[in-house]
Design an enzyme around this catalytic site. Structure first.
Site, PDB file in Angstrom:
ATOM      1  N   SER A 102     -81.873  15.997 -33.887  1.00 21.10           N
ATOM      2  CA  SER A 102     -80.995  15.571 -34.974  1.00 21.10           C
ATOM      3  C   SER A 102     -81.229  16.474 -36.197  1.00 21.10           C
ATOM      4  O   SER A 102     -81.225  17.694 -36.067  1.00 21.10           O
ATOM      5  CB  SER A 102     -81.235  14.089 -35.286  1.00 21.10           C
ATOM      6  OG  SER A 102     -80.219  13.579 -36.115  1.00 21.10           O
ATOM      7  N   ASP A 232     -72.651  11.989 -27.441  1.00 21.32           N
ATOM      8  CA  ASP A 232     -73.260  11.904 -28.779  1.00 21.32           C
ATOM      9  C   ASP A 232     -72.187  11.500 -29.795  1.00 21.32           C
ATOM     10  O   ASP A 232     -71.214  12.226 -29.995  1.00 21.32           O
ATOM     11  CB  ASP A 232     -73.858  13.259 -29.160  1.00 21.32           C
ATOM     12  CG  ASP A 232     -74.721  13.200 -30.411  1.00 21.32           C
ATOM     13  OD1 ASP A 232     -74.426  12.392 -31.315  1.00 21.32           O
ATOM     14  OD2 ASP A 232     -75.685  13.976 -30.500  1.00 21.32           O
ATOM     15  N   HIS A 260     -77.115  10.169 -28.765  1.00 21.92           N
ATOM     16  CA  HIS A 260     -77.840  10.942 -29.772  1.00 21.92           C
ATOM     17  C   HIS A 260     -79.321  10.611 -29.704  1.00 21.92           C
ATOM     18  O   HIS A 260     -79.713   9.450 -29.817  1.00 21.92           O
ATOM     19  CB  HIS A 260     -77.288  10.589 -31.157  1.00 21.92           C
ATOM     20  CG  HIS A 260     -77.838  11.417 -32.268  1.00 21.92           C
ATOM     21  ND1 HIS A 260     -77.348  12.670 -32.576  1.00 21.92           N
ATOM     22  CD2 HIS A 260     -78.832  11.178 -33.156  1.00 21.92           C
ATOM     23  CE1 HIS A 260     -78.006  13.156 -33.616  1.00 21.92           C
ATOM     24  NE2 HIS A 260     -78.922  12.274 -33.978  1.00 21.92           N
TER      25      HIS A 260
END
Length: 284
Positions: A102, A232, A260
């Protein structure tokens, strides 16, 4: 495994290592608003058992690292990139394989751009480019945006924060796989209970970027592996494709139906890919 506090330029950070110090080092960089616990211990041990010296750490305002007043962090995103250098220095490591997820993947890109001598290779998971590029990127999903705009949480109450973070994790999971609420709730609870002040994690949402890197992603010269879930919701798959196109000779590993983050269902695949990717440096 050993957890200890380090001091980098007057900033106290909590770090933990797994494996043999003589093995190739792998630095794990978590995303914003999350402590090192989100690099789960089982995942770290799998990497260590594969012959890697693994380091994870708490960002500022997460876990047991230094905590600032909520709403007044007093540091920038660039400082979080610098903290990664400080963690390597504290461990006496000149350069490491850097794995970021991320926003941690964005920090990893900036680390490779601003401190190329400290990075042996990059693994970028569930992330987007940290500097501007030419390709237009897809927006977050409608479900993600709806949650972000309507979710309510009382940051003064741990129970409310836990419910919010579990619900957020469910959205991030992408909806195409079973969601293990029991495991996620346990992780979130431990993360909230371990923090000096769990409300301070919101400081990551208001950080100025600091001095921007002037170099394009095409100037990254280290071997790069991009790992991205096809479901995602925050950074749809096109973000991973763009990274793989813009970073020279980068490889793209698609995780079918993954959302994610680093899902336990993908640990074997991700760990295997990291071990193979980081072994290339040894062969060279």
């Amino acid at each position: 495994m050993s957890e200890w506090m380090i001091d980098t330029d007057g900033v106290e950070l909590c770090t933990e290592s797994f494996g043999d110090r003589s093995d190739p080092p792998v630095l794990l960089v978590m995303g914003t608003g999350a402590s090192m616990l989100w690099w789960e211990e089982g995942f770290c041990r799998m990497l260590a058992e594969g012959g890697r010296f693994v380091i994870r750490y708490d960002h500022r305002d997460t876990g047991r690292s230094v905590t600032y007043e909520p709403g007044r962090p007093g540091y920038t995103g660039a400082d979080l990139v610098g903290d990664a250098v400080g963690v390597l220095d504290a461990h006496g490591i000149p350069a490491a394989h850097v794995v970021g997820v991320s926003a941690g993947g964005g920090f990893a890109q900036l680390l490779a751009l601003d401190h190329p001598d400290r990075v042996l290779s990059l693994v970028l998971i569930s992330t987007s480019r940290a500097v501007a590029g030419d390709r237009e990127l897809p927006p977050p999903t409608e479900e993600f945006m709806r949650f972000a705009s309507t979710a309510e949480v009382d940051w003064s109450q741990a129970a409310s924060v836990i419910e919010y973070l579990v619900a957020y994790s469910r959205v991030l999971a992408g909806g195409r796989r079973p969601f293990d609420e029991t495991a996620v709730r346990d992780l979130v609870r431990r993360d909230v209970e371990r923090a000096h002040d769990f409300a301070a994690m919101r400081n990551h949402d208001v950080l100025p970027d600091g001095e921007p890197s002037r170099e394009p992603l095409s100037s990254i010269s280290v071997p790069t592996l991009v790992i991205h879930g096809t479901a995602d919701p925050m950074f749809p798959f096109g973000h991973g494709e763009a990274l793989a196109e813009e970073i020279p000779a980068a490889e793209l590993l698609a995780l079918k139906d993954a959302g994610h983050g680093v899902d336990r269902a993908d640990w074997e695949t991700i760990v295997g890919a990291i071990l193979t990717h980081t072994a290339a440096d040894e062969r060279a």
